[in-house]
Write a protein that holds these residues in place. Structure first.
Motif, PDB file in Angstrom:
ATOM      1  N   GLY A   1       2.905   3.703  -3.268  1.00 24.97           N
ATOM      2  CA  GLY A   1       3.893   3.507  -4.330  1.00 24.97           C
ATOM      3  C   GLY A   1       4.862   4.668  -4.437  1.00 24.97           C
ATOM      4  O   GLY A   1       5.155   5.146  -5.526  1.00 24.97           O
ATOM      5  N   GLY A   2       5.379   5.123  -3.271  1.00 22.84           N
ATOM      6  CA  GLY A   2       6.471   6.104  -3.275  1.00 22.84           C
ATOM      7  C   GLY A   2       7.801   5.361  -3.303  1.00 22.84           C
ATOM      8  O   GLY A   2       7.882   4.210  -3.754  1.00 22.84           O
ATOM      9  N   ALA A   3       8.844   6.033  -2.788  1.00 24.31           N
ATOM     10  CA  ALA A   3      10.188   5.440  -2.826  1.00 24.31           C
ATOM     11  C   ALA A   3      10.234   4.100  -2.090  1.00 24.31           C
ATOM     12  O   ALA A   3      10.816   3.123  -2.581  1.00 24.31           O
ATOM     13  CB  ALA A   3      11.185   6.412  -2.202  1.00 24.31           C
TER      14      ALA A   3
ATOM     15  N   MET B   1      14.880  16.598  -6.499  1.00 18.01           N
ATOM     16  CA  MET B   1      15.139  15.700  -5.360  1.00 18.01           C
ATOM     17  C   MET B   1      16.656  15.654  -5.165  1.00 18.01           C
ATOM     18  O   MET B   1      17.392  15.437  -6.122  1.00 18.01           O
ATOM     19  CB  MET B   1      14.610  14.312  -5.739  1.00 18.01           C
TER      20      MET B   1
ATOM     21  N   GLN C   1      14.773   9.971   4.432  1.00 17.59           N
ATOM     22  CA  GLN C   1      14.821  10.661   3.143  1.00 17.59           C
ATOM     23  C   GLN C   1      14.475   9.660   2.053  1.00 17.59           C
ATOM     24  O   GLN C   1      14.229   8.487   2.331  1.00 17.59           O
ATOM     25  CB  GLN C   1      16.210  11.249   2.945  1.00 17.59           C
TER      26      GLN C   1
ATOM     27  N   ASN D   1       8.402   6.729   5.419  1.00 13.89           N
ATOM     28  CA  ASN D   1       7.989   7.793   6.344  1.00 13.89           C
ATOM     29  C   ASN D   1       6.834   7.411   7.262  1.00 13.89           C
ATOM     30  O   ASN D   1       6.652   8.009   8.317  1.00 13.89           O
ATOM     31  CB  ASN D   1       7.597   9.046   5.559  1.00 13.89           C
TER      32      ASN D   1
ATOM     33  N   GLY E   1       8.026  23.332  -0.627  1.00 13.69           N
ATOM     34  CA  GLY E   1       8.863  22.570  -1.564  1.00 13.69           C
ATOM     35  C   GLY E   1       9.586  23.440  -2.580  1.00 13.69           C
ATOM     36  O   GLY E   1      10.470  22.951  -3.279  1.00 13.69           O
TER      37      GLY E   1
ATOM     38  N   VAL F   1       0.870  -1.175   0.000  1.00 10.78           N
ATOM     39  CA  VAL F   1       0.000   0.000   0.000  1.00 10.78           C
ATOM     40  C   VAL F   1       0.910   1.230   0.000  1.00 10.78           C
ATOM     41  O   VAL F   1       1.635   1.468   0.970  1.00 10.78           O
ATOM     42  CB  VAL F   1      -0.947   0.029   1.209  1.00 10.78           C
TER      43      VAL F   1
ATOM     44  N   ASP G   1       2.647  16.597   6.134  1.00 12.11           N
ATOM     45  CA  ASP G   1       3.181  17.710   6.921  1.00 12.11           C
ATOM     46  C   ASP G   1       2.050  18.701   7.166  1.00 12.11           C
ATOM     47  O   ASP G   1       1.332  19.072   6.221  1.00 12.11           O
ATOM     48  CB  ASP G   1       4.313  18.391   6.148  1.00 12.11           C
TER      49      ASP G   1
ATOM     50  N   ALA H   1       3.385   1.339   3.057  1.00 10.61           N
ATOM     51  CA  ALA H   1       4.420   2.344   2.756  1.00 10.61           C
ATOM     52  C   ALA H   1       3.713   3.627   2.337  1.00 10.61           C
ATOM     53  O   ALA H   1       3.912   4.154   1.241  1.00 10.61           O
ATOM     54  CB  ALA H   1       5.342   1.825   1.651  1.00 10.61           C
TER      55      ALA H   1
ATOM     56  N   VAL I   1      -6.432   2.585  -0.465  1.00 13.49           N
ATOM     57  CA  VAL I   1      -6.914   1.500   0.398  1.00 13.49           C
ATOM     58  C   VAL I   1      -7.563   2.135   1.615  1.00 13.49           C
ATOM     59  O   VAL I   1      -6.934   2.913   2.335  1.00 13.49           O
ATOM     60  CB  VAL I   1      -5.757   0.562   0.823  1.00 13.49           C
TER      61      VAL I   1
ATOM     62  N   ASN J   1       7.013  14.436  -1.447  1.00  8.89           N
ATOM     63  CA  ASN J   1       7.881  15.475  -2.032  1.00  8.89           C
ATOM     64  C   ASN J   1       7.384  15.956  -3.393  1.00  8.89           C
ATOM     65  O   ASN J   1       8.113  16.656  -4.105  1.00  8.89           O
ATOM     66  CB  ASN J   1       9.331  14.975  -2.146  1.00  8.89           C
TER      67      ASN J   1
ATOM     68  N   ALA K   1      14.214   5.746   2.709  1.00  6.24           N
ATOM     69  CA  ALA K   1      12.888   5.124   2.554  1.00  6.24           C
ATOM     70  C   ALA K   1      12.977   3.982   1.540  1.00  6.24           C
ATOM     71  O   ALA K   1      12.432   2.886   1.753  1.00  6.24           O
ATOM     72  CB  ALA K   1      11.862   6.172   2.111  1.00  6.24           C
TER      73      ALA K   1
ATOM     74  N   SER L   1      -2.252   5.841  -4.141  1.00  7.15           N
ATOM     75  CA  SER L   1      -3.183   6.949  -4.387  1.00  7.15           C
ATOM     76  C   SER L   1      -2.502   8.124  -5.091  1.00  7.15           C
ATOM     77  O   SER L   1      -3.179   9.098  -5.439  1.00  7.15           O
ATOM     78  CB  SER L   1      -3.825   7.394  -3.073  1.00  7.15           C
ATOM     79  N   GLY L   2      -1.172   8.067  -5.257  1.00  9.12           N
ATOM     80  CA  GLY L   2      -0.506   9.035  -6.138  1.00  9.12           C
ATOM     81  C   GLY L   2      -0.207  10.402  -5.549  1.00  9.12           C
ATOM     82  O   GLY L   2      -0.149  11.385  -6.289  1.00  9.12           O
TER      83      GLY L   2
HETATM   84  C1  LIG Z   1       8.636  19.298  -0.067  1.00  5.39           C
HETATM   85  C2  LIG Z   1       9.509  18.112   0.238  1.00  5.39           C
HETATM   86  C3  LIG Z   1      10.703  17.956  -0.448  1.00  5.39           C
HETATM   87  C4  LIG Z   1      11.508  16.853  -0.171  1.00  5.39           C
HETATM   88  N1  LIG Z   1      12.710  16.761  -0.807  1.00  5.39           N
HETATM   89  C5  LIG Z   1      13.496  15.698  -0.566  1.00  5.39           C
HETATM   90  C6  LIG Z   1      14.765  15.581  -1.214  1.00  5.39           C
HETATM   91  O1  LIG Z   1      15.181  16.446  -1.982  1.00  5.39           O
HETATM   92  N2  LIG Z   1      15.520  14.490  -0.934  1.00  5.39           N
HETATM   93  C7  LIG Z   1      15.098  13.529  -0.076  1.00  5.39           C
HETATM   94  O2  LIG Z   1      15.818  12.537   0.111  1.00  5.39           O
HETATM   95  N3  LIG Z   1      13.912  13.627   0.571  1.00  5.39           N
HETATM   96  C8  LIG Z   1      13.106  14.675   0.330  1.00  5.39           C
HETATM   97  N4  LIG Z   1      11.897  14.784   0.973  1.00  5.39           N
HETATM   98  C9  LIG Z   1      11.448  13.661   1.825  1.00  5.39           C
HETATM   99  C10 LIG Z   1      10.760  12.621   0.928  1.00  5.39           C
HETATM  100  O3  LIG Z   1       9.555  13.161   0.443  1.00  5.39           O
HETATM  101  C11 LIG Z   1      10.473  11.328   1.723  1.00  5.39           C
HETATM  102  O4  LIG Z   1      11.690  10.843   2.244  1.00  5.39           O
HETATM  103  C12 LIG Z   1       9.873  10.242   0.834  1.00  5.39           C
HETATM  104  O5  LIG Z   1       8.777  10.730   0.107  1.00  5.39           O
HETATM  105  C13 LIG Z   1       9.442   9.042   1.693  1.00  5.39           C
HETATM  106  O6  LIG Z   1       8.996   8.032   0.831  1.00  5.39           O
HETATM  107  P1  LIG Z   1       7.757   7.088   1.247  1.00  5.39           P
HETATM  108  O7  LIG Z   1       7.705   6.066   0.173  1.00  5.39           O
HETATM  109  O8  LIG Z   1       7.879   6.673   2.641  1.00  5.39           O
HETATM  110  O9  LIG Z   1       6.464   8.035   1.184  1.00  5.39           O
HETATM  111  P2  LIG Z   1       5.843   8.835  -0.039  1.00  5.39           P
HETATM  112  O10 LIG Z   1       6.862   9.187  -1.049  1.00  5.39           O
HETATM  113  O11 LIG Z   1       5.067   9.964   0.559  1.00  5.39           O
HETATM  114  O12 LIG Z   1       4.851   7.785  -0.728  1.00  5.39           O
HETATM  115  C14 LIG Z   1       3.700   7.328  -0.066  1.00  5.39           C
HETATM  116  C15 LIG Z   1       2.673   6.951  -1.115  1.00  5.39           C
HETATM  117  O13 LIG Z   1       1.594   6.259  -0.484  1.00  5.39           O
HETATM  118  C16 LIG Z   1       0.369   6.704  -1.021  1.00  5.39           C
HETATM  119  N5  LIG Z   1      -0.702   6.418  -0.056  1.00  5.39           N
HETATM  120  C17 LIG Z   1      -0.900   6.971   1.170  1.00  5.39           C
HETATM  121  N6  LIG Z   1      -1.971   6.414   1.772  1.00  5.39           N
HETATM  122  C18 LIG Z   1      -2.469   5.500   0.891  1.00  5.39           C
HETATM  123  C19 LIG Z   1      -3.568   4.600   0.925  1.00  5.39           C
HETATM  124  N7  LIG Z   1      -4.363   4.522   1.997  1.00  5.39           N
HETATM  125  N8  LIG Z   1      -3.803   3.821  -0.150  1.00  5.39           N
HETATM  126  C20 LIG Z   1      -2.994   3.883  -1.242  1.00  5.39           C
HETATM  127  N9  LIG Z   1      -1.915   4.719  -1.327  1.00  5.39           N
HETATM  128  C21 LIG Z   1      -1.670   5.501  -0.267  1.00  5.39           C
HETATM  129  C22 LIG Z   1       0.623   8.202  -1.286  1.00  5.39           C
HETATM  130  O14 LIG Z   1      -0.289   8.728  -2.217  1.00  5.39           O
HETATM  131  C23 LIG Z   1       2.064   8.171  -1.811  1.00  5.39           C
HETATM  132  O15 LIG Z   1       2.086   7.984  -3.215  1.00  5.39           O
HETATM  133  C24 LIG Z   1      11.099  15.888   0.772  1.00  5.39           C
HETATM  134  C25 LIG Z   1       9.898  16.061   1.469  1.00  5.39           C
HETATM  135  C26 LIG Z   1       9.119  17.176   1.212  1.00  5.39           C
HETATM  136  C27 LIG Z   1       7.852  17.371   1.993  1.00  5.39           C
END
Ligand SMILES: Cc1cc2nc3c(=O)[nH]c(=O)nc-3n(C[C@H](O)[C@H](O)[C@H](O)COP(=O)(O)OP(=O)(O)OC[C@H]3O[C@@H](n4cnc5c(N)ncnc54)[C@H](O)[C@@H]3O)c2cc1C
Length: 311
Positions: free
Chosen positions: A14-16, A48, A279, A272, A128, A12, A115, A110, A82, A42, A283, A37-38
């Motif tokens: 599809g980020g990093a 990035m 980062q 996160n 950002g 659940v 914020d 995931a 989800v 960041n 992640a 959910s897209g």
């Molecule tokens: C403005 C900004 C700039 C940043 N710049 C940097 C940078 O330059 N370098 C760096 O290393 N880090 C940066 N970061 C931090 C970076 O965004 C996080 O480290 C990273 O996004 C974490 O990845 P993640 O996969 O945990 O979460 P995310 O990337 O947030 O992915 C989570 C995904 O889950 C989906 N989701 C959530 N709930 C559900 C659900 N119930 N069902 C289905 N999908 C769902 C979301 O839509 C999203 O697509 C930045 C953060 C911010 C706020």
């Protein structure tokens, strides 16, 4: 007889974290579905930073490349949210916001975090690009600029930001906002040349897409090219809590072991949602580590079942 789950693993988010886990699991020949959910955290940023070999890349392009790699190994992606999760190890059911359901043997959550940008009017539209939270992600890009750090809800991080940013610029101002500084904290910041202003921030000035200054409640302004703030973060952990995962009394975060395993068998979490300071590269690493742990767990259960079938 219980129905056999459709997928080995549903991820659940599809980020990093989620895409990295998906890549490892798809290459391991698992049947893996990502539901996303897209809205990666960041997304508002144009670049990035700090990801070796990807520094400066557009965050959107980074995820597009990740999705291409994942589907090239027969990974499946559904663009949806989800809304509910239930079940136990080997047999989970996830309900999507259109009412449809998917079943799976294991889950990796995931879902990232949000914020809270409500503290100061004008932050949201500049987040950002002109308003940042992470000196490691965006400090270098504002080198030598007039940087204002606004005291955010996360007190310790706000004070740390002011100190860290001094490395990049001679013109760093810490506007305390709601934070009451101890004398020792004030001395330490002033000793390295951070200007401190005690005052409440009312809003940010500048036409749309620009920033000229931050406005204080006494009518004064602090000319600024960039703003940093440490806001409250809200992990998207509703599904993990609904599944019964333990939460730390100290951090308030869902607890995991070093490989993302939660207290509930068959449920992992990475990125996160359980590690707000992660980062992109960390992640992604956590997602990859979870994927290997999940694959080992699946194999263990497959062997148990094969042995039972043979006896
Ligand atoms: C403005 C900004 C700039 C940043 N710049 C940097 C940078 O330059 N370098 C760096 O290393 N880090 C940066 N970061 C931090 C970076 O965004 C996080 O480290 C990273 O996004 C974490 O990845 P993640 O996969 O945990 O979460 P995310 O990337 O947030 O992915 C989570 C995904 O889950 C989906 N989701 C959530 N709930 C559900 C659900 N119930 N069902 C289905 N999908 C769902 C979301 O839509 C999203 O697509 C930045 C953060 C911010 C706020």
């Amino acid at each position: 007889m219980a129905k056999i789950p459709t997928h080995d693993v549903i991820i659940v988010g599809g980020g990093a974290a989620g895409l990295s886990a998906g890549l490892v699991l798809a290459r391991a020949q698992a049947d893996v579905l990502i539901i996303d959910s897209g809205h990666p955290r960041n997304a508002p940023a144009h670049q990035m930073h700090g990801f070796l070999s990807r520094d400066g890349m557009d965050p959107k392009g980074f995820l597009e490349a990740g999705r291409r790699e994942f589907v090239s190994y027969n990974g499946a992606i559904i663009h949806s949210t989800v809304s509910q999760a239930a079940g136990q190890a080997g047999s989970f059911r996830l309900t999507l916001d259109d009412g449809s359901a998917e079943t799976t043997r294991a889950i990796l959550v995931a879902t990232g975090l949000s914020d809270d940008l409500s503290l100061v009017p004008g932050m949201h539209e500049r987040w950002g690009t002109l308003v940042h939270h992470c000196p490691y992600c965006h400090g270098y890009e504002v080198s030598s600029q007039r940087i204002s750090v606004i005291g955010g809800q996360a007190r310790e991080m706000s004070i740390k930001q002011a100190g860290l940013l001094r490395r990049y610029s001679d013109a760093v101002t810490f506007v305390t906002n709601d934070i009451q500084l101890e004398q020792a904290e004030r001395n330490r910041l002033e000793a390295i040349g951070v200007r401190i202003i005690e005052g409440l921030v009312t809003h940010l000035n500048g036409a749309f897409g620009t920033l000229t200054s931050i406005a204080l409640s006494d009518g004064s302004v602090v000319d600024s090219d960039a703003v940093f703030i440490a806001p409250t973060q809200h992990p998207h952990d509703t599904l993990l809590r609904a599944l019964g995962c333990s939460v730390s009394d100290v951090s308030g975060l869902v607890t995991t072991d070093g490989f993302g395993q939660t207290s509930v068998p068959g449920v992992w979490a990475a990125g996160n949602v359980v590690s707000p300071t992660a980062q992109v590269i960390t992640a992604a690493g956590a997602g990859g580590a979870s994927a290997i742990a999940i694959n080992g767990w699946l194999l263990h259960h497959d062997i148990d079942a094969a042995v039972a079938a043979r006896n």
